[in-house]
Motif scaffolding. Structure first.
Motif, PDB file in Angstrom:
ATOM      1  N   LYS A  65       0.445  -1.429   0.178  1.00 45.93           N
ATOM      2  CA  LYS A  65       0.100   0.146   0.275  1.00 45.93           C
ATOM      3  C   LYS A  65       1.004   1.254   0.456  1.00 45.93           C
ATOM      4  CE  LYS A  65      -1.272   0.748   5.172  1.00 45.93           C
ATOM      5  NZ  LYS A  65       0.552   0.196   5.168  1.00 45.93           N
ATOM      6  N   GLU A  66       1.986   0.819   0.318  1.00 49.68           N
ATOM      7  CA  GLU A  66       2.835   2.196   0.430  1.00 49.68           C
ATOM      8  C   GLU A  66       3.321   2.454  -1.224  1.00 49.68           C
ATOM      9  OE1 GLU A  66       3.454  -0.498   2.150  1.00 49.68           O
ATOM     10  OE2 GLU A  66       4.183   0.014   4.032  1.00 49.68           O
ATOM     11  N   ILE A  67       3.148   1.821  -1.835  1.00 50.34           N
ATOM     12  CA  ILE A  67       3.507   1.964  -3.492  1.00 50.34           C
ATOM     13  C   ILE A  67       2.214   2.733  -4.228  1.00 50.34           C
ATOM     14  CG2 ILE A  67       4.889   1.365  -5.596  1.00 50.34           C
ATOM     15  CD1 ILE A  67       6.309  -0.157  -3.999  1.00 50.34           C
ATOM     16  N   LYS A  68       2.463   4.137  -4.646  1.00 49.63           N
ATOM     17  CA  LYS A  68       1.181   4.200  -5.557  1.00 49.63           C
ATOM     18  C   LYS A  68       1.637   4.228  -6.841  1.00 49.63           C
ATOM     19  CE  LYS A  68       0.869   7.931  -2.455  1.00 49.63           C
ATOM     20  NZ  LYS A  68       1.468   9.569  -2.087  1.00 49.63           N
ATOM     21  N   VAL A  69      -0.161   4.390  -7.875  1.00 50.30           N
ATOM     22  CA  VAL A  69       0.196   3.258  -9.210  1.00 50.30           C
ATOM     23  C   VAL A  69      -0.430   5.047 -10.181  1.00 50.30           C
ATOM     24  CG1 VAL A  69      -0.740   2.233 -10.872  1.00 50.30           C
ATOM     25  CG2 VAL A  69      -0.427   1.265  -8.386  1.00 50.30           C
ATOM     26  N   ALA A  70       0.367   4.727 -10.984  1.00 51.14           N
ATOM     27  CA  ALA A  70      -0.017   6.121 -12.230  1.00 51.14           C
ATOM     28  C   ALA A  70      -0.596   5.740 -13.631  1.00 51.14           C
ATOM     29  CB  ALA A  70       1.735   7.042 -12.028  1.00 51.14           C
ATOM     30  N   ALA A  71      -0.911   6.237 -13.759  1.00 59.55           N
ATOM     31  CA  ALA A  71      -1.136   5.592 -16.016  1.00 59.55           C
ATOM     32  C   ALA A  71      -0.359   6.525 -16.260  1.00 59.55           C
ATOM     33  CB  ALA A  71      -2.637   6.570 -15.956  1.00 59.55           C
ATOM     34  N   GLN A  72       0.186   6.553 -17.854  1.00 63.46           N
ATOM     35  CA  GLN A  72       1.049   6.862 -18.539  1.00 63.46           C
ATOM     36  C   GLN A  72       0.180   7.875 -18.973  1.00 63.46           C
ATOM     37  OE1 GLN A  72       3.309   4.027 -20.770  1.00 63.46           O
ATOM     38  NE2 GLN A  72       3.582   2.583 -18.097  1.00 63.46           N
ATOM     39  N   ASN A  73      -0.716   7.877 -19.034  1.00 66.19           N
ATOM     40  CA  ASN A  73      -1.355   8.819 -20.045  1.00 66.19           C
ATOM     41  C   ASN A  73      -2.796   8.491 -19.394  1.00 66.19           C
ATOM     42  OD1 ASN A  73      -1.889  11.183 -22.069  1.00 66.19           O
ATOM     43  ND2 ASN A  73      -2.576   9.087 -23.431  1.00 66.19           N
ATOM     44  N   CYS A  74      -3.408   9.943 -20.022  1.00 66.34           N
ATOM     45  CA  CYS A  74      -5.331  10.103 -20.153  1.00 66.34           C
ATOM     46  C   CYS A  74      -5.554  11.731 -21.286  1.00 66.34           C
ATOM     47  CB  CYS A  74      -5.812  10.926 -18.361  1.00 66.34           C
ATOM     48  SG  CYS A  74      -5.671  12.204 -17.826  1.00 66.34           S
ATOM     49  N   TYR A  75      -6.564  11.218 -21.199  1.00 66.08           N
ATOM     50  CA  TYR A  75      -7.327  12.374 -22.319  1.00 66.08           C
ATOM     51  C   TYR A  75      -8.080  13.198 -21.588  1.00 66.08           C
ATOM     52  CZ  TYR A  75      -9.327  13.832 -26.042  1.00 66.08           C
ATOM     53  OH  TYR A  75      -9.946  14.251 -27.910  1.00 66.08           O
ATOM     54  N   TYR A  76      -8.161  13.957 -22.188  1.00 67.70           N
ATOM     55  CA  TYR A  76      -9.184  15.412 -21.613  1.00 67.70           C
ATOM     56  C   TYR A  76     -10.339  15.705 -21.545  1.00 67.70           C
ATOM     57  CZ  TYR A  76      -7.777  16.838 -25.955  1.00 67.70           C
ATOM     58  OH  TYR A  76      -7.847  17.425 -27.750  1.00 67.70           O
TER      59      TYR A  76
END
Ligand code: 13P
Length: 267
Positions: free
Chosen positions: A56-67
């Protein structure tokens, strides 16, 4: 004081779920410096499965998203994956960072040089995406950086400032609390040719000076500026000692066990 930040950008890797699970196991079992904010960014199809198995200490990120959040945009990625929507959907509470964090995807990488170069994203599009992501409650890892030709012609500060200008125009001063700037010189990405710590420090300071003028001294002081481009276990310590280097965005080495040493650069 700015919290040290280490992100792993897996790009379009690993090539199987088994590989990803092995990678996560290394991180889950490691003795990590939890004073550092740690974020890993898998391909979008792995966001939810990875989130479910990582500590749980490690967060997850997307690499892109649309507006745009929905509509006829085949192939695009919304700020929040549909599968995690429920009655408490962040989409129905667009400014609730807490709920998004609860959904497990608190960050998105935007404006990576591979997006700008290979997928022709303009600084204006990156700025629109940044604005939309922040409105949806996400934090943004905003990537900027110059090409070799631009560096050799002395245009580094100008190029990076122009990339940031678009975002400065699009978001409010308080929104900068949700932004981590990743300085990634294009010539250093995936080349094994890391910026020297002096080169990194010089550009990070230039970015801070830019923020002082273009936004405010407080935003300049508080915003984390991390370095990316051929960071590895061998070079991370020296880079981490530079006063304006607040962490790293790691590509290739984030897929290897040495990522643990990079996370622990400040330990
Ligand atoms: P490398 O660490 O493989 O050079 O990639 C850096 C990068 O692009 C991180 O976003």
């Amino acid at each position: 004081p700015r919290q040290f930040f280490v992100g792993g950008n897996f790009k379009l890797n690993p090539t199987s779920r088994a590989q990803m699970q092995a990678l996560v196991k290394v991180l889950n079992d490691a003795d990590l410096d939890l004073n550092t904010e740690i974020v890993i960014s898998p391909p979008s199809i792995y966001l939810i499965p990875l989130k479910e198995i990582v500590r749980k200490e490690i967060k997850v990120a997307a690499q892109n998203c649309y507006y745009n959040d929905n509509g006829a945009f085949t192939g695009e990625i919304r700020c929040t994956p549909t599968s995690i929507q429920d009655d408490n959907s962040p989409l129905t509470h667009p400014n609730s960072a807490g709920q998004l964090a609860d959904a497990g995807i608190p960050y998105v990488i935007l404006g990576h040089s591979e997006r700008r170069t290979l997928f022709h994203e303009t600084s204006e599009e990156v700025a629109q995406k940044t604005k939309a992501a922040i409105a949806a409650g996400l934090s943004v890892i905003l990537c900027v950086g110059e090409t070799l030709q631009e560096r050799e012609s002395g245009a580094t500060t100008k190029v990076v400032s122009e990339q940031l200008d678009a975002v400065v125009k699009a978001i409010k001063e308080e929104d900068w609390a949700k932004v981590v700037i990743a300085y990634e010189p294009v010539w250093a990405i995936g080349t094994g040719k890391v910026a020297t710590s002096a080169q990194a420090q010089e550009t990070h300071l230039a970015i801070r000076e830019y923020l002082t003028k273009a936004v405010s001294p407080k935003v300049a002081e508080d915003t984390r500026i991390i370095y990316g481009g051929s960071v590895n276990a061998g070079n991370c310590k020296e880079l981490s000692l530079q006063p304006d280097v607040d962490g790293f965005l790691v590509g290739g080495a984030s897929l290897k066990p040495e990522f643990v040493d990079i996370i622990n650069a400040k330990k």
